[in-house]
Design an enzyme around this catalytic site. Sequence first.
Site, PDB file in Angstrom:
ATOM      1  N   GLU A   1       0.891  -1.171   0.000  1.00 49.94           N
ATOM      2  CA  GLU A   1       0.000   0.000   0.000  1.00 49.94           C
ATOM      3  C   GLU A   1       0.921   1.210   0.000  1.00 49.94           C
ATOM      4  O   GLU A   1       1.239   1.786   1.040  1.00 49.94           O
ATOM      5  CB  GLU A   1      -0.961   0.024   1.193  1.00 49.94           C
ATOM      6  CG  GLU A   1      -2.037   1.107   0.987  1.00 49.94           C
ATOM      7  CD  GLU A   1      -3.049   1.258   2.107  1.00 49.94           C
ATOM      8  OE1 GLU A   1      -3.513   0.235   2.663  1.00 49.94           O
ATOM      9  OE2 GLU A   1      -3.385   2.414   2.419  1.00 49.94           O
TER      10      GLU A   1
ATOM     11  N   HIS B   1       1.805   4.706  -2.183  1.00 52.92           N
ATOM     12  CA  HIS B   1       1.122   5.573  -3.148  1.00 52.92           C
ATOM     13  C   HIS B   1       2.012   6.599  -3.830  1.00 52.92           C
ATOM     14  O   HIS B   1       3.021   7.022  -3.296  1.00 52.92           O
ATOM     15  CB  HIS B   1      -0.014   6.319  -2.451  1.00 52.92           C
ATOM     16  CG  HIS B   1      -0.931   5.434  -1.677  1.00 52.92           C
ATOM     17  ND1 HIS B   1      -1.681   4.453  -2.273  1.00 52.92           N
ATOM     18  CD2 HIS B   1      -1.228   5.369  -0.359  1.00 52.92           C
ATOM     19  CE1 HIS B   1      -2.406   3.829  -1.343  1.00 52.92           C
ATOM     20  NE2 HIS B   1      -2.135   4.361  -0.180  1.00 52.92           N
TER      21      HIS B   1
ATOM     22  N   HIS C   1      -9.037  -0.124  -1.266  1.00 54.50           N
ATOM     23  CA  HIS C   1      -8.398   0.948  -0.475  1.00 54.50           C
ATOM     24  C   HIS C   1      -9.444   1.972  -0.044  1.00 54.50           C
ATOM     25  O   HIS C   1     -10.409   2.219  -0.758  1.00 54.50           O
ATOM     26  CB  HIS C   1      -7.305   1.614  -1.320  1.00 54.50           C
ATOM     27  CG  HIS C   1      -6.536   2.654  -0.586  1.00 54.50           C
ATOM     28  ND1 HIS C   1      -6.947   3.974  -0.506  1.00 54.50           N
ATOM     29  CD2 HIS C   1      -5.378   2.565   0.121  1.00 54.50           C
ATOM     30  CE1 HIS C   1      -6.072   4.650   0.219  1.00 54.50           C
ATOM     31  NE2 HIS C   1      -5.107   3.826   0.618  1.00 54.50           N
TER      32      HIS C   1
ATOM     33  N   ASP D   1       2.015   2.300   3.729  1.00 55.78           N
ATOM     34  CA  ASP D   1       1.083   3.392   3.416  1.00 55.78           C
ATOM     35  C   ASP D   1       1.858   4.690   3.150  1.00 55.78           C
ATOM     36  O   ASP D   1       1.365   5.785   3.415  1.00 55.78           O
ATOM     37  CB  ASP D   1       0.041   3.619   4.521  1.00 55.78           C
ATOM     38  CG  ASP D   1      -1.270   4.211   3.981  1.00 55.78           C
ATOM     39  OD1 ASP D   1      -1.366   4.445   2.762  1.00 55.78           O
ATOM     40  OD2 ASP D   1      -2.189   4.441   4.777  1.00 55.78           O
TER      41      ASP D   1
HETATM   42  C1  GRE Z   1      -4.210   6.584   2.700  1.00 55.56           C
HETATM   43  O1  GRE Z   1      -3.872   6.357   1.554  1.00 55.56           O
HETATM   44  O2  GRE Z   1      -4.423   5.647   3.482  1.00 55.56           O
HETATM   45  C2  GRE Z   1      -4.355   8.020   3.168  1.00 55.56           C
HETATM   46  C3  GRE Z   1      -4.874   8.983   2.305  1.00 55.56           C
HETATM   47  C4  GRE Z   1      -4.968  10.311   2.745  1.00 55.56           C
HETATM   48  C5  GRE Z   1      -4.577  10.651   4.020  1.00 55.56           C
HETATM   49  C6  GRE Z   1      -4.086   9.690   4.866  1.00 55.56           C
HETATM   50  C7  GRE Z   1      -3.965   8.366   4.462  1.00 55.56           C
HETATM   51  O3  GRE Z   1      -5.245   8.639   1.063  1.00 55.56           O
HETATM   52  O4  GRE Z   1      -3.490   7.426   5.296  1.00 55.56           O
HETATM   53 ZN    ZN Z   2      -3.268   4.171   1.627  1.00 54.91          ZN
END
Ligand code: GRE
Ligand code: ZN
Length: 323
Positions: A9, A11, A165, A284
């Site tokens: 996970e 990004h 997600h 994350d």
């Molecule tokens: C996530 O991808 O889990 C996320 C967001 C935005 C803020 C915090 C976060 O997309 O953990």
């Molecule tokens: Zn995430």
Amino acid sequence: MMNGKIGLEEHFALEGTLGDSRNFVGADIWTDLRARLLDVQDIRLREMDANGIELMILSLNSPAIQAITDTPMAGETAQRTNDFLAAEIAKNPTRFRGFAALPMQDPDLAARELERCVKDLGFVGALVNGYSQVNSADNAVYYDGKPYWNFWSVVESLDVPFYLHPREPSERKAYEGHPWLVGPAYGFGAETALHALRLIGSGLFDRFEKLNIILGHLGEALPFTLFRIDERIEWSPMGYPAKRKVSEYFRRNFFITTAGNCRTQPFLSSLLEVGASRILFSTDYPFEEIGRASQWFDSLPISESDRQLVGRENATKLFNLSN
Ligand code: GRE
Ligand code: ZN
């Protein structure tokens, strides 16, 4: 430190999707977070090296494609994102792999894009940010509905996992006056757990027994609720269309990751509930620090064989990664 960890996970953002993450963090955090979301090969790779992360399976930020109400636009943006990601992976294919972003507004379009991503671009699955808004912002569509079952048959036959997600809750009445609840602190998880339960209760996994769904944040709290959900469904006069208990699907069709939930107590509870073969390490990033997530994981009081499973081997198997 455990070397060879795999994170799933993890990004990135494009200029056009950056704004979606902006709302969830303060101005002081944003400058750094923005740079980290746009970066793939530089800061990210250095932090992976410093913390024993060999491979990241990258995905777009949230909600991005799912919040584009114009379906053709969602399709084009997903394609452009996936092509961008494929080009980044090609620069460093031993360190990065990809999850497809999908225009779930149209299940057939999403199925075709997934097929293209897996067969032509070498992606290892899809990561979708919850429900999609179709034609208008207040039309939230969930993927347990019958129009999506052909999409799920394509996912099953491609034999790739689907990462569900979080995004913000579709129903806001209960959150009114408490904006702090809506985002990743709570609303993200509640929304995503509900969507996962909808998939389970619809009987989707009776029809497509081999589907693999991944949930982040230690399963969005579901490991703590399985006993009570099972017990009370048995009691309830309301229809529950699926054949088996919720907990059985959760252990058979779901994997959970440690993304953004670096806490030993819920990790150990989840380990007891679903077992080491169903938990996968993730950070994350960049919403969580790679160093913090890694140091926490590397020092968890678990057997070294479980650490290898969760940190690497489960992912190698689930995504058919060689070596
Ligand atoms: C996530 O991808 O889990 C996320 C967001 C935005 C803020 C915090 C976060 O997309 O953990
Ligand atoms: Zn995430």
